[in-house]
Scaffold this motif. Structure first.
Motif, short mmCIF file in Angstrom:
data_model
loop_
_atom_site.label_atom_id
_atom_site.label_comp_id
_atom_site.label_asym_id
_atom_site.label_seq_id
_atom_site.Cartn_x
_atom_site.Cartn_y
_atom_site.Cartn_z
N ARG A 254 39.38 33.59 46.91
CA ARG A 254 38.33 34.01 46.00
C ARG A 254 37.92 32.85 45.10
O ARG A 254 38.77 32.04 44.69
N SER B 66 35.45 32.39 41.60
CA SER B 66 34.70 33.13 40.59
C SER B 66 34.27 32.20 39.46
O SER B 66 35.07 31.44 38.93
N THR C 151 34.52 40.54 39.12
CA THR C 151 34.87 39.83 37.88
C THR C 151 33.74 39.84 36.85
O THR C 151 33.93 39.38 35.73
N LEU D 42 30.73 35.50 42.36
CA LEU D 42 32.01 35.59 43.06
C LEU D 42 31.80 35.37 44.56
O LEU D 42 30.90 35.98 45.16
#
Length: 430
Positions: free
Chosen positions: A24, A26, A75, A79
């Motif tokens: 991931r 972000s 978030t 992202l």
């Protein structure tokens, strides 16, 4: 939090090697990082098969990539997710490539979830539920944590807070007309509304705490030496944890083991054989006996394997060693068992599970942890005070204190130290 506008990245799947590894990214540079790796623009919220390449063009992997522009993301900011092969070398190469992108840095423990909290995607109660969900080991723990993470308690708090705001509006209206002759003490209907809210919150405070789900239902096996405690203990925990011997006093100290039965966490405690002080001359055994008595006072339930009527008043009478030649049944035995042959064990375990479920939080019901219970107690105290006050100013102040406690409960006002402790429970990629 320092560095909050940094773009962070981390592995969000399990430890490699695995079939699939999820990385991931972000933050404001997530789109830049995704474009560099995929080499093209990715359509939002649609899985796209793409080759992933490093800055010098080397092929790293072929993966599914997803792009979630903020604020409509997990978030609350831009992202990207890379669903790649889960080999160690593959993930290491992708992480190394991301580390070369300007503005990116590796995520810290719980930082993705902390950003979701900071950006209003979840509140503090939901974050605590998510932390409990990640650490859940039994079905009952999972169900309770899921209810918290899904916002069941948060929605209830918002409902209560809305009622307090309406009550506060009534107070403000009364104070606005305080210079007129028709202002009276709070009417009965106003006090009734506060009383109903106090009663509803009290029922939540009476619920078993979430910590009980983690600690488990404590069951102490007690009785004199050679009454079958250790054999039963080993059968319940399905291991040879306790030494079995015909020699009296073999078990010198309490032995604890935690297991899950029927989706419920239990802690079983095998104790030293109980006999009077003048029946043993060994100091170590005497200490073990004292510890056994202490364990009995702390237990949720005692299984008494000794002479009928000699155990604690609330203990279950267990007629153990049903396979033995010298077996003596009990007139009011709750269970007749043989841990050696398995006779009666299924019925005993089913009874234990059913009893524990009554004491522990209900399946799927949001359970308060100690912090949440403390804040909700502050609300309860403030509302109780508001319900008996005669002065509108004092009533208004108590209602303000209740609203402030609600805000602390869901994290509208909180401290960095508390947040550090909470999000430190998460893994790097969560």
């Amino acid at each position: 939090m320092s560095g909050e506008r940094d773009t962070i990245f981390g592995i969000s799947s399990g430890a490699p090697p695995a079939a699939i590894g999820i990385v991931r990214v972000s933050g404001p540079e997530a789109g830049t990082a995704l474009h560099m790796l995929a080499g093209r623009k990715v359509e939002p919220r649609r899985a796209t098969y793409s080759a992933l390449r490093s800055a010098n063009g080397a092929l790293l992997d072929r993966a599914l990539v997803l792009w979630f522009p903020g604020p409509a993301s997990a978030t609350g900011e831009d992202l990207a997710e890379l669903h790649c092969h889960g080999g160690r070398a593959v993930l290491a190469a992708i992480m190394a490539a991301l580390d070369t992108v300007k503005g990116l840095r590796p995520a810290r423990e719980g930082e993705f979830t902390r950003r979701a909290f900071a950006n209003g995607r979840i509140d503090l109660a939901e974050a605590e539920g998510l932390a409990d969900l990640l650490s859940a080991e039994t079905e009952s723990q999972r169900a309770a944590a899921m209810a918290q993470a899904a916002g069941a308690f948060s929605r209830q708090i918002e409902d209560w807070r809305g009622e307090v705001l309406l009550l506060s509006a009534t107070v403000e209206a009364a104070l606005d007309f305080s210079d007129e002759d028709d202002v009276e003490t709070p009417p009965a209907a106003f006090r009734k509304d506060i009383g109903a809210l106090v009663a509803e919150i009290a029922t939540w405070l009476e619920r078993p705490r979430a910590e009980r789900l983690k600690e488990g239902f404590r069951v102490v096996l007690a009785g004199p030496p050679n009454s079958g405690k250790s054999t039963l203990f080993n059968a319940l925990v399905e291991s040879e944890a306790a030494i079995i011997s015909p020699i009296a006093g073999t078990t010198r100290d309490a032995i604890e083991r935690s297991v899950a039965l029927g989706g419920v966490a239990f802690t079983f405690i095998d104790t030293a054989g109980l006999r009077e002080r003048d029946e043993t001359s060994e100091a170590i055994e005497a200490i073990g006996i004292e510890r056994a008595r202490d364990q009995m006072t702390r237990a949720d339930l005692v299984l008494w394997l000794g002479q009928e009527g000699e155990g604690p008043a609330t203990a279950w009478e267990i007629a153990a060693r049903a396979d033995a030649e010298d077996f003596t049944n009990k007139d009011v035995a709750r269970h007749r068992i043989s841990a050696a042959t398995g006779e009666g064990m299924a019925a005993l375990i089913a009874d234990l599970v059913e009893t524990a479920r009554i004491v522990l939080p209900k399946p799927g019901e949001a359970a308060l942890n100690s912090r949440q219970a403390a804040r909700l107690s502050e609300v309860h105290t403030a509302l109780e005070a508001a319900g008996v006050e005669q002065d509108w100013l004092l009533i208004g102040e108590n209602l303000r204190q209740a609203r402030a406690a609600f805000d602390r409960l869901i994290g509208r006002t909180t401290t960095e130290d508390m947040l550090d402790a909470l999000f430190g429970r998460f893994c790097i990629g969560k």
